[in-house]
Design a protein around this motif. Structure first.
Motif, PDB file in Angstrom:
ATOM      1  N   PRO A   1       0.307  -1.236  -0.123  1.00 53.79           N
ATOM      2  CA  PRO A   1      -0.118   0.023   0.182  1.00 53.79           C
ATOM      3  C   PRO A   1       0.947   1.286   0.107  1.00 53.79           C
ATOM      4  O   PRO A   1       0.445   2.481  -0.445  1.00 53.79           O
TER       5      PRO A   1
ATOM      6  N   LYS B   1       1.777   1.726  -3.159  1.00 54.90           N
ATOM      7  CA  LYS B   1       1.475   2.414  -4.483  1.00 54.90           C
ATOM      8  C   LYS B   1       1.168   4.239  -4.345  1.00 54.90           C
ATOM      9  O   LYS B   1       0.968   4.881  -4.796  1.00 54.90           O
TER      10      LYS B   1
ATOM     11  N   LEU C   1       2.540   1.192 -11.005  1.00 49.77           N
ATOM     12  CA  LEU C   1       1.667   1.859 -10.348  1.00 49.77           C
ATOM     13  C   LEU C   1       0.536   0.247 -11.121  1.00 49.77           C
ATOM     14  O   LEU C   1       0.091  -0.622 -10.733  1.00 49.77           O
ATOM     15  N   VAL C   2       0.051  -0.129 -12.242  1.00 49.30           N
ATOM     16  CA  VAL C   2      -0.548  -0.850 -12.767  1.00 49.30           C
ATOM     17  C   VAL C   2       0.133  -2.245 -12.289  1.00 49.30           C
ATOM     18  O   VAL C   2      -0.762  -3.164 -11.440  1.00 49.30           O
TER      19      VAL C   2
ATOM     20  N   ILE D   1      -0.555  -3.563  -8.830  1.00 54.10           N
ATOM     21  CA  ILE D   1      -1.947  -3.467  -8.351  1.00 54.10           C
ATOM     22  C   ILE D   1      -2.270  -5.066  -9.059  1.00 54.10           C
ATOM     23  O   ILE D   1      -2.779  -5.854  -8.582  1.00 54.10           O
TER      24      ILE D   1
ATOM     25  N   LYS E   1      -2.800  -9.826  -7.606  1.00 50.83           N
ATOM     26  CA  LYS E   1      -3.776 -10.669  -8.155  1.00 50.83           C
ATOM     27  C   LYS E   1      -3.139 -11.804  -7.404  1.00 50.83           C
ATOM     28  O   LYS E   1      -2.489 -12.716  -6.841  1.00 50.83           O
TER      29      LYS E   1
ATOM     30  N   GLU F   1       5.944  -7.352 -12.937  1.00 51.62           N
ATOM     31  CA  GLU F   1       6.355  -6.093 -12.188  1.00 51.62           C
ATOM     32  C   GLU F   1       7.235  -6.051 -12.701  1.00 51.62           C
ATOM     33  O   GLU F   1       8.447  -5.052 -12.762  1.00 51.62           O
TER      34      GLU F   1
END
Length: 364
Positions: free
Chosen positions: A77, A80, A127-128, A131, A135, A149
């Motif tokens: 977190p 991000k 950033l994407v 995220i 998953k 990443e």
């Protein structure tokens, strides 16, 4: 090192007839009762190419990945948040430097705004990637999407190369006929850009793990490249303002581009090493082998593989040959503890063998 004593393959049922039990475990299993259940469902065959070809990580479902994720990405977190702050600042300064370069005619500003355009895209990609990386694993992707990443970091490193090349080409074009530049306005814009870049870099360093996470580090290097570009623009503006020596603009642009290339190469090299399943830079395979051989009852260590799934999450697999009357579970527990405490690897899969198990030489 492979043991030539294993010419063939044997099923789990056949190995039971020879009083052989194979155990494969992850380090976060405090109780090895799942080991036995895991073993009874699979076959040991050299045809799989990895010695434990039937190993499907059946004990490594959502619980294990949750554990691995919480252990290795506990700062996600914050990562991000740091990236988002850097993205907003970088995008704003990109537009300022682009229009400033058009107004002043400065290549240093225009090249830096072009670099910042790439940085904005790279920060957004990072950033994407962060995220997507969280998953959960699936039947098709047993490790989840952690590798995204690394791919983002590789892409970021390549874009740094492209931009540095563009800057050097543009500088070459201007070298023999440097245009006049509004150096005062250029310096003002460059100073604002430098301040913004330093704030972005600070937010990443403070709120993220730029040192240990290659994805964050690639984004951080993009921002530091921007900061270098702003410093270069300031220096070029000062020289032109004092001496009207306009060739300083393309010369300093080339120097900044070379510094960017140096940083980009480090990111590309590390990302490629991870994607090629290279041994983590912080782990020496020989030292791991020696530590496992020191465990009482272990006669041989072979087919040892150590690799990085993503930044901060390393994995290990290998075969341990033990004495026929040695306690399998005791050796397994000690091996897991050694690997975790001495080398910081928490995702461990070990196959325990005795003389009753015969398998051929594995290709890797």
């Amino acid at each position: 090192m492979n043991n030539p004593k294993y010419p063939g393959s044997v099923t789990h049922d056949e190995s039971q007839e020879h009083n052989h039990s194979e155990y494969s475990s992850h380090s976060d299993h405090s109780d090895h009762s799942e080991q036995h259940k895991h073993d009874t469902d699979r076959t040991v065959s050299s045809a799989g190419g990895h010695g434990h070809s039937g190993h499907q990580h059946s004990g490594h479902g959502a619980a294990d990945h949750s554990h691995s994720h919480s252990h290795s990405h506990s700062h996600a977190p914050d990562n991000k948040k740091g990236l988002l702050i850097a993205l907003i600042i970088t995008g704003g300064i990109m537009f300022l430097e682009f229009f400033g370069g058009l107004v002043t005619g400065s290549l240093a500003l225009l090249s830096d705004s072009g670099h910042m355009l790439s940085d904005t895209a790279s920060l957004a990609l990072s950033l994407v990637a962060m995220i997507i990386a969280v998953k959960p694993p699936s039947a098709k992707n047993s490790y989840g999407f952690y590798r995204f990443e690394i791919m983002a970091a590789l892409f970021n490193g390549v874009t740094l190369f492209v931009i540095a090349g563009f800057i050097m080409w543009e500088a070459y074009q201007r070298f023999f006929s440097p245009p006049a530049v509004a150096s005062g306005t250029m310096m003002l814009i460059a100073a604002v850009g430098l301040l913004a870049n330093l704030i972005s870099a600070w937010s990443l360093m403070r709120k993220s793990e730029a040192k240990d996470n290659i994805n964050i580090r690639s984004a951080y290097l993009h921002i530091m490249g921007d900061a270098l570009g702003s410093v270069g623009a300031l220096l070029a503006g000062l020289i032109m303002n004092l001496f009207s020596w306009y060739v300083a603009d393309p010369i300093i642009s080339v120097l900044v581009a070379l510094l960017i290339l140096r940083s980009a190469w480090g990111v590309i090299k590390q990302a490629f090493h991870i994607l090629m399943e290279g041994t983590p830079l912080t782990v020496n395979t020989r030292h791991v082998q020696e530590a496992l051989l020191e465990i009482e009852g272990v006669l041989d260590v072979h087919d040892l593989h150590i690799w990085t799934i993503t930044s901060g999450l390393d994995a290990l697999s290998g075969h341990l040959l033990i004495g026929d009357h040695t306690d399998h579970q005791l050796v397994l527990q000690q091996a897991i503890k050694v690997v975790e405490e001495k080398f910081g690897i928490h995702h461990t899969t070990l196959q325990i063998e005795n003389s009753s198990l015969k398998h051929g030489k594995l290709p890797v």
